[in-house]
Design an enzyme around this catalytic site. Structure first.
Site, PDB file in Angstrom:
ATOM      1  N   ASN A  44       8.157  -5.317  -0.827  1.00  0.00           N
ATOM      2  CA  ASN A  44       8.002  -4.568  -0.184  1.00  0.00           C
ATOM      3  C   ASN A  44       6.363  -4.213   0.558  1.00  0.00           C
ATOM      4  O   ASN A  44       5.704  -3.997  -0.387  1.00  0.00           O
ATOM      5  CB  ASN A  44       8.300  -3.535  -0.338  1.00  0.00           C
ATOM      6  CG  ASN A  44       8.255  -2.137   0.048  1.00  0.00           C
ATOM      7  OD1 ASN A  44       8.053  -1.905   1.248  1.00  0.00           O
ATOM      8  ND2 ASN A  44       8.963  -1.412   0.063  1.00  0.00           N
ATOM      9  N   PRO A  66       0.864  -0.963   0.202  1.00  0.00           N
ATOM     10  CA  PRO A  66      -0.139   0.189  -0.429  1.00  0.00           C
ATOM     11  C   PRO A  66       0.601   1.285  -0.027  1.00  0.00           C
ATOM     12  O   PRO A  66       1.559   1.272   1.026  1.00  0.00           O
ATOM     13  CB  PRO A  66      -0.925  -0.089   1.883  1.00  0.00           C
ATOM     14  CG  PRO A  66      -0.175  -1.406   1.882  1.00  0.00           C
ATOM     15  CD  PRO A  66       0.909  -1.587   1.066  1.00  0.00           C
ATOM     16  N   ASN A  67       0.253   1.808  -0.597  1.00  0.00           N
ATOM     17  CA  ASN A  67       0.640   3.403  -1.087  1.00  0.00           C
ATOM     18  C   ASN A  67       2.553   3.549  -1.784  1.00  0.00           C
ATOM     19  O   ASN A  67       2.770   4.855  -2.228  1.00  0.00           O
ATOM     20  CB  ASN A  67       0.922   4.114   0.329  1.00  0.00           C
ATOM     21  CG  ASN A  67      -0.120   4.020   1.585  1.00  0.00           C
ATOM     22  OD1 ASN A  67      -1.472   4.576   0.700  1.00  0.00           O
ATOM     23  ND2 ASN A  67      -0.490   3.964   2.011  1.00  0.00           N
ATOM     24  N   TYR A 110      11.727   8.837   1.173  1.00  0.00           N
ATOM     25  CA  TYR A 110      11.631   7.414  -0.070  1.00  0.00           C
ATOM     26  C   TYR A 110      11.945   8.107  -1.100  1.00  0.00           C
ATOM     27  O   TYR A 110      12.110   8.004  -1.746  1.00  0.00           O
ATOM     28  CB  TYR A 110      10.048   7.435   0.371  1.00  0.00           C
ATOM     29  CG  TYR A 110       9.268   6.789   1.228  1.00  0.00           C
ATOM     30  CD1 TYR A 110       9.885   6.157   1.787  1.00  0.00           C
ATOM     31  CD2 TYR A 110       8.372   7.111   1.685  1.00  0.00           C
ATOM     32  CE1 TYR A 110       9.208   5.257   3.179  1.00  0.00           C
ATOM     33  CE2 TYR A 110       8.010   7.085   2.955  1.00  0.00           C
ATOM     34  CZ  TYR A 110       8.262   5.262   3.570  1.00  0.00           C
ATOM     35  OH  TYR A 110       7.654   4.895   4.288  1.00  0.00           O
ATOM     36  N   HIS A 156       4.531  -4.296   9.139  1.00  0.00           N
ATOM     37  CA  HIS A 156       4.372  -4.792  10.443  1.00  0.00           C
ATOM     38  C   HIS A 156       3.107  -4.943  10.860  1.00  0.00           C
ATOM     39  O   HIS A 156       2.694  -5.254  12.193  1.00  0.00           O
ATOM     40  CB  HIS A 156       4.595  -3.215  10.905  1.00  0.00           C
ATOM     41  CG  HIS A 156       5.284  -2.132  10.565  1.00  0.00           C
ATOM     42  ND1 HIS A 156       6.496  -3.007  10.161  1.00  0.00           N
ATOM     43  CD2 HIS A 156       5.224  -1.418   8.868  1.00  0.00           C
ATOM     44  CE1 HIS A 156       7.078  -2.380   9.165  1.00  0.00           C
ATOM     45  NE2 HIS A 156       6.103  -0.886   8.885  1.00  0.00           N
ATOM     46  N   HIS A 172      12.347  -2.857   2.214  1.00  0.00           N
ATOM     47  CA  HIS A 172      11.784  -1.735   2.491  1.00  0.00           C
ATOM     48  C   HIS A 172      13.433  -0.112   1.788  1.00  0.00           C
ATOM     49  O   HIS A 172      14.431  -0.347   2.219  1.00  0.00           O
ATOM     50  CB  HIS A 172      12.132  -1.559   4.597  1.00  0.00           C
ATOM     51  CG  HIS A 172      10.909  -2.427   4.463  1.00  0.00           C
ATOM     52  ND1 HIS A 172       9.476  -2.315   4.604  1.00  0.00           N
ATOM     53  CD2 HIS A 172      11.111  -3.736   4.548  1.00  0.00           C
ATOM     54  CE1 HIS A 172       9.360  -3.259   4.809  1.00  0.00           C
ATOM     55  NE2 HIS A 172      10.370  -4.258   5.031  1.00  0.00           N
ATOM     56  N   ALA A 174       2.530  -0.621   4.667  1.00  0.00           N
ATOM     57  CA  ALA A 174       2.751  -0.893   5.904  1.00  0.00           C
ATOM     58  C   ALA A 174       1.664  -2.331   6.350  1.00  0.00           C
ATOM     59  O   ALA A 174       1.494  -2.903   7.673  1.00  0.00           O
ATOM     60  CB  ALA A 174       1.552   0.287   6.254  1.00  0.00           C
ATOM     61  N   ARG A 178      13.371   3.306  12.842  1.00  0.00           N
ATOM     62  CA  ARG A 178      12.291   4.999  13.048  1.00  0.00           C
ATOM     63  C   ARG A 178      11.842   4.446  14.128  1.00  0.00           C
ATOM     64  O   ARG A 178      11.965   3.772  15.192  1.00  0.00           O
ATOM     65  CB  ARG A 178      11.285   4.402  10.860  1.00  0.00           C
ATOM     66  CG  ARG A 178      11.999   5.138  10.178  1.00  0.00           C
ATOM     67  CD  ARG A 178      11.851   4.866   8.677  1.00  0.00           C
ATOM     68  NE  ARG A 178      10.488   5.557   8.564  1.00  0.00           N
ATOM     69  CZ  ARG A 178       9.592   5.591   7.907  1.00  0.00           C
ATOM     70  NH1 ARG A 178       9.650   4.582   6.520  1.00  0.00           N
ATOM     71  NH2 ARG A 178       8.747   6.478   7.452  1.00  0.00           N
TER      72      ARG A 178
HETATM   73  O1  CA2 Z   1      10.490   2.379   4.141  1.00  0.00           O
HETATM   74  C1  CA2 Z   1       9.498   1.137   2.921  1.00  0.00           C
HETATM   75  O2  CA2 Z   1      10.078   0.363   1.891  1.00  0.00           O
HETATM   76  C2  CA2 Z   1       8.260   0.706   3.723  1.00  0.00           C
HETATM   77  O3  CA2 Z   1       7.947  -0.534   4.010  1.00  0.00           O
HETATM   78  C3  CA2 Z   1       7.414   1.744   2.912  1.00  0.00           C
HETATM   79  C4  CA2 Z   1       6.062   1.781   3.782  1.00  0.00           C
HETATM   80  C5  CA2 Z   1       5.799   2.069   5.426  1.00  0.00           C
HETATM   81  O4  CA2 Z   1       4.747   2.010   5.736  1.00  0.00           O
HETATM   82  C6  CA2 Z   1       6.781   0.848   5.804  1.00  0.00           C
HETATM   83  O5  CA2 Z   1       6.986   0.771   7.333  1.00  0.00           O
HETATM   84  C7  CA2 Z   1       8.301   1.307   5.689  1.00  0.00           C
HETATM   85  C8  CA2 Z   1       5.623   3.065   2.917  1.00  0.00           C
HETATM   86  C9  CA2 Z   1       4.947   3.019   1.821  1.00  0.00           C
HETATM   87  C10 CA2 Z   1       4.998   4.681   1.626  1.00  0.00           C
HETATM   88  O6  CA2 Z   1       4.278   5.156   2.141  1.00  0.00           O
HETATM   89  C11 CA2 Z   1       4.717   6.387   1.313  1.00  0.00           C
HETATM   90  C12 CA2 Z   1       4.328   7.432   1.774  1.00  0.00           C
HETATM   91  C13 CA2 Z   1       4.087   9.305   1.742  1.00  0.00           C
HETATM   92  C14 CA2 Z   1       3.989   9.247  -0.485  1.00  0.00           C
HETATM   93  C15 CA2 Z   1       4.121   8.142  -0.977  1.00  0.00           C
HETATM   94  C16 CA2 Z   1       4.765   6.744   0.158  1.00  0.00           C
END
Ligand code: CA2
Length: 147
Positions: free
Chosen positions: A73, A9-10, A22, A79, A99, A76, A106
């Site tokens: 990957n 997701p995201n 990121y 976790h 990741h 979220a 973090r």
């Molecule tokens: O560090 C990573 O690759 C994560 O898997 C990315 C996830 C996060 O929930 C994990 O804890 C670590 C988040 C993915 C995307 O998040 C965004 C946030 C803001 C803007 C664009 C993407």
């Protein structure tokens, strides 16, 4: 050899926010890089992104007997998701968890990973390059172990 590269997701929103964590490159760039890295290793690759836990579980199940390796990957869901962990265990396909950020430095909730209970290796904090490292390492792991 065929790899399935799954993003949770995201991750389709990469580049739009939080460039300090990121980076400023987008999801299309990540996909193009993964295709290049796989091609350089002679690996066929399928890219998949979903914001939905059950859809990711379905995709992992569909990979059974069709895919040699998974790079994931779970974002979220890393976790929280026992379902994604169980799907990976069910299909028993060699898997590397990636990741982009250094999750170990973090928030405490990001330092728990259910997928790590199955993944042969976890790569974190290397940005997009972590996917390249995962692809190359997984190829070697599969070749060496006869998996
Ligand atoms: O560090 C990573 O690759 C994560 O898997 C990315 C996830 C996060 O929930 C994990 O804890 C670590 C988040 C993915 C995307 O998040 C965004 C946030 C803001 C803007 C664009 C993407």
């Amino acid at each position: 050899m065929k790899f399935l590269i799954i993003n949770g997701p995201n991750l389709n929103m990469l580049g739009l926010r939080e460039p300090g964590i990121y980076g400023d490159r987008n999801y299309a760039t990540l996909c193009a890089l993964c295709e290049e890295w796989c091609a350089a290793e002679g690996i066929e690759c399928e890219l998949f992104q979903s914001n939905h836990e059950g859809v990711i579980v379905d995709k992992i199940q569909e990979a059974y007997d069709k895919v040699d390796g998974i790079v994931i990957n779970p974002a979220a869901y890393t976790h929280t998701s026992v379902a994604i962990l169980d799907a990976l265990k069910a299909v028993a396909i060699p898997t590397v968890e990636v990741h982009i950020s250094k999750v170990s430095e973090r928030e405490a909730f990001r330092q728990v990973s259910f997928v790590s209970y199955y993944a042969a290796r976890t790569i974190q904090g290397m940005g997009f390059e972590g996917y390249g490292e995962a692809i190359r390492w997984l190829k070697g792991y599969i070749t060496d172990s006869g998996n």
